[in-house]
Design an enzyme around this catalytic site. Structure first.
Site, mmCIF file in Angstrom:
data_model
loop_
_atom_site.group_PDB
_atom_site.id
_atom_site.type_symbol
_atom_site.label_atom_id
_atom_site.label_comp_id
_atom_site.label_asym_id
_atom_site.label_seq_id
_atom_site.Cartn_x
_atom_site.Cartn_y
_atom_site.Cartn_z
ATOM 1 N N GLU A 20 0.687 -1.019 0.078
ATOM 2 C CA GLU A 20 -0.147 0.013 -0.005
ATOM 3 C C GLU A 20 0.856 1.093 -0.001
ATOM 4 O O GLU A 20 0.169 2.341 -0.228
ATOM 5 C CB GLU A 20 -1.003 0.034 1.146
ATOM 6 C CG GLU A 20 -1.910 -1.164 1.111
ATOM 7 C CD GLU A 20 -2.837 -1.105 2.373
ATOM 8 O OE1 GLU A 20 -3.958 -1.391 2.390
ATOM 9 O OE2 GLU A 20 -2.237 -1.063 3.522
ATOM 10 N N ASP A 224 -13.197 -4.800 -1.181
ATOM 11 C CA ASP A 224 -14.168 -5.826 -0.861
ATOM 12 C C ASP A 224 -15.502 -5.458 -0.242
ATOM 13 O O ASP A 224 -15.455 -4.294 0.343
ATOM 14 C CB ASP A 224 -13.271 -7.085 -0.020
ATOM 15 C CG ASP A 224 -12.960 -6.436 1.363
ATOM 16 O OD1 ASP A 224 -13.637 -6.570 2.378
ATOM 17 O OD2 ASP A 224 -11.959 -6.031 1.448
HETATM 18 N N1 ADE Z 1 -9.499 -3.777 4.870
HETATM 19 C C1 ADE Z 1 -9.816 -4.151 3.803
HETATM 20 N N2 ADE Z 1 -10.994 -4.980 3.821
HETATM 21 C C2 ADE Z 1 -11.425 -5.010 5.057
HETATM 22 C C3 ADE Z 1 -12.424 -5.948 5.718
HETATM 23 N N3 ADE Z 1 -13.191 -6.785 5.091
HETATM 24 N N4 ADE Z 1 -12.405 -5.700 7.075
HETATM 25 C C4 ADE Z 1 -11.434 -5.199 8.004
HETATM 26 N N5 ADE Z 1 -10.447 -4.621 7.220
HETATM 27 C C5 ADE Z 1 -10.275 -4.313 5.883
#
Ligand code: ADE
Length: 262
Positions: A20, A224
């Site tokens: 990142e 996500d």
């Molecule tokens: N960072 C990226 N996706 C995440 C998720 N689903 N839960 C916690 N931190 C995250």
């Protein structure tokens, strides 16, 4: 426009994972690497602006420990966190960008001594992001997302279905859990309906910055839906999408410090 940084008071830029931050690290000039408390701090110039870059590692304790060093040893004039997050709001899609206006630690619960989510002995559950930082980052994100194709390329755009990415501003919640089940994300959505995204560091850094009086905001690229498919293609998304958006958004924002525009 970003605050005026100086060698004595640089802008801190933080991410949890190496991928990142690697794009920004590659652009730094004449950087000095300083090792403090199991962290490497890269101090130098990025596009003519004094910065200190650091990997916090994952989770609230790691992020808070890192932010405390940025505040106490580097005297940062502002801190920006960048990285990925999971979507909670149905309005937020993969490839969208969420810029914080406020933060909350969703796993803090000292009830019945204190109301749920309240950070004990502060009287606060929600911590505001710095308005000027958040506005500047959101503006830069909008500029960058207006034409994502040259940044990300056709293959990744199609692989992740990033047809018309959008920028959102609002509440980001943090906790020491990667949210990867529909049951957990819908529980968070029901409890905190205005939460746009969930991650594992931002609200912890916000608490440290609040204590030190340092302006803070986060810019998160949605990787996500925080559900049962949350880990699918996660590494590819970070390399091919997140890191490119992140570099472009931060550089555009820093560029406004250099040329004085906003
Ligand atoms: N960072 C990226 N996706 C995440 C998720 N689903 N839960 C916690 N931190 C995250």
């Amino acid at each position: 426009m970003p605050p005026a940084s100086s060698p004595a008071s640089p802008i801190g830029i933080v991410a949890a994972l190496h991928q990142e931050l690697s794009g920004l690290l590659a652009l730094m000039q004449d950087e000095q690497r300083i090792h403090i408390g199991s962290r490497e701090f890269w101090v130098g110039e990025l596009d003519g602006v004094q910065v200190v870059l650091v990997l916090s590692r994952v989770g609230k304790v790691a992020a808070a420990a890192t932010a405390a060093v940025l505040a106490s040893r580097f005297g940062t004039c502002a801190i920006v966190f960048t990285g990925v997050a999971g979507a909670l709001s149905p309005q937020v899609g993969i490839g969208d960008v969420v810029v914080s206006t406020e933060f909350l630690q969703h796993d803090v619960d000292a009830s019945p001594l204190f109301p749920r989510w309240e950070i004990p002995l502060t009287g606060m559950a929600r911590l505001a992001a710095d308005r000027a930082l958040a506005d500047g980052l959101a503006g830069s994100a909008r500029d960058v997302l207006a034409d994502p194709l040259p940044l990300v390329g056709d293959a990744a755009l199609h692989a992740f279905g990033l047809t018309a990415p959008r920028v959102h501003t609002g509440l980001i919640i943090s906790g020491d859990r990667f949210v990867s089940t529909e049951a957990e994300s819908s529980a968070l959505r029901n409890a905190l309906p205005d939460a746009l995204a969930v991650e594992m560091e931002g609200a912890a850094v916000a608490q440290v910055c609040h204590e030190w009086g340092i302006p803070f905001a986060a810019v998160r690229i949605i990787s996500d839906r925080a559900d049962d498919s949350a880990s699918v293609d996660f590494p590819r998304f970070i390399t091919e999408v997140e890191s490119r958006y992140s570099v472009a958004i931060i550089r555009r924002w820093l560029g406004r410090a250099a040329d004085g525009s906003e």
